[in-house]
Design an enzyme around this catalytic site. Structure first.
Site: not given
Ligand code: UD1
Length: 336
Positions: A11-12, A58, A125, A149, A153, A198, A230
């Protein structure tokens, strides 16, 4: 300069290949296609007009990695993306993460040392900060990681720092906040395998009908609208920061051999704000429900980006709506 990009079809990594070529760097990429596809190379050619020199390597295979680097003369610096990144999977299968993310980095450093390649940009990260008081700067304490994970890092940063003490290696570690969005061409973007963890891919997959509804993980947090906050940063802005980091190394601007920078926008947005932004740019009403909190989520995190602004001369240029629009265009392109 000739730059080796590990994880170059990811991706990145793929977005960074585009920006490196745009800035006039020569690129050679490797990947093991564990979490990406060979077709990304065709998309990169469409975007850049260049057949990217590529090898399927790899990084866990030390012998193959060393042989590849030895047989590739003229590498000046490396951008190291190749790693696994799913938090939940790392809890279920920590050894996979330690082997690939940590072991792979050690293999790479050995190969670089043997071939006298002394500059590396590392993909770190904001997860290293855990629950911190935003805006989080680079001096914030690094607590015990809350997932394998996250631990990989932290460990990799330490391994890299130690190696700068023992050799003439120069390191820039970039701590990404929440990378989202896709290239404006809609030819490359995030390709989550299976059900996305995500937020943004889950939003776009719900809007296109691949998922029935999005669950908002908790609306009882101590934030203005009760949902987590975030720092969502456009992947192209992240890619451009890697070019700035390479330039920083090239121009020998670093005060010490190991530098870290936050890559964020400096602005926090809640989950509900992200959804509203998506609805605005896509014109689609998103089907979502409020659900329970997700274990391990921090309440709010966003970056202090002053160090990157001042030392790398880099700043984000794309806002949340641009992120959401590009993510949606990418989802629409995938559907075709
Ligand atoms: C997550 C990882 C982080 C990683 C990053 C990569 C966790 C705890 N953290 O970050 O270590 O570096 O991804 O991009 O997994 N949310 C919802 N509904 C969903 C999915 C997410 O409400 O179905 C909310 C989550 O609660 C959060 C926000 O959306 O508040 C972002 O979530 P996400 O995209 O998974 O990222 P992080 O949790 O911040």
């Amino acid at each position: 300069m000739k730059i080796l990009v590990t994880g170059g079809t990811g991706y990145i990594g793929s977005h960074t290949v585009v920006e490196l070529l745009k800035a006039g760097y020569e690129v050679i990429a490797i990947d093991n296609f564990d979490n990406s596809y060979p077709t990304v190379l065709d998309s990169l050619k469409k975007i850049t007009g260049v057949d990217i020199p590529f090898a399927e390597v790899d990084i866990r295979d030390k012998k193959a990695l060393k042989a590849f680097i030895k047989a590739t003369p003229g590498i000046d610096a490396v951008i190291h993306f190749a790693a696994n990144k799913a938090v939940g999977e790392s809890v279920a299968n920590p050894l996979k993460y330690y082997e690939n993310n940590v072991g792979g980095t050690v293999n790479l450093l050995e190969a670089l040392q043997e071939n006298n390649i002394n500059q590396i940009v590392f993909s770190s990260s904001c997860t290293v900060y855990g629950e911190a008081n935003p805006p989080v700067d680079e001096n914030a304490p690094i607590p015990v990681a809350n997932s394998p994970y996250g631990n990989t890092k932290q460990i990799c940063e330490e391994v890299l720092r130690d190696q700068t003490q023992a050799s003439n290696l120069q390191v820039v570690a970039l701590r990404y906040f929440n990378p989202v969005g896709a290239h404006e061409s809609a030819l490359i973007g995030e390709l989550p395998i299976g059900i996305p963890n995500n937020l943004v891919p889950f939003i776009t997959q719900t809007a296109i009908g691949k998922r029935e509804f999005l669950t908002v993980f908790g609306d009882d947090y101590p934030t203005p609208d009760g949902t987590c906050i975030r720092d969502y940063i456009h992947v192209v802005d992240i890619a451009i920061a890697h070019v700035a980091a390479i330039k920083f190394l090239e121009d020998k601007k670093q005060a010490s051999a190991f530098s870290v920078f936050n890559l964020g926008t400096g602005k926090g947005n809640s989950v509900l704000e992200a959804i509203q932004s998506f609805e605005k740019v896509s014109g689609k009403k998103l089907n979502y429900k409020i659900g329970p909190r997700r274990a391990g989520d921090v309440v709010q995190v966003y970056a202090s980006c002053e160090k990157a602004w001042n030392e790398l001369g880099w700043k984000t240029e794309r806002d949340l709506e641009t992120c959401m629009k590009s993510a949606w265009d990418w989802e629409l392109a995938l559907a075709k």
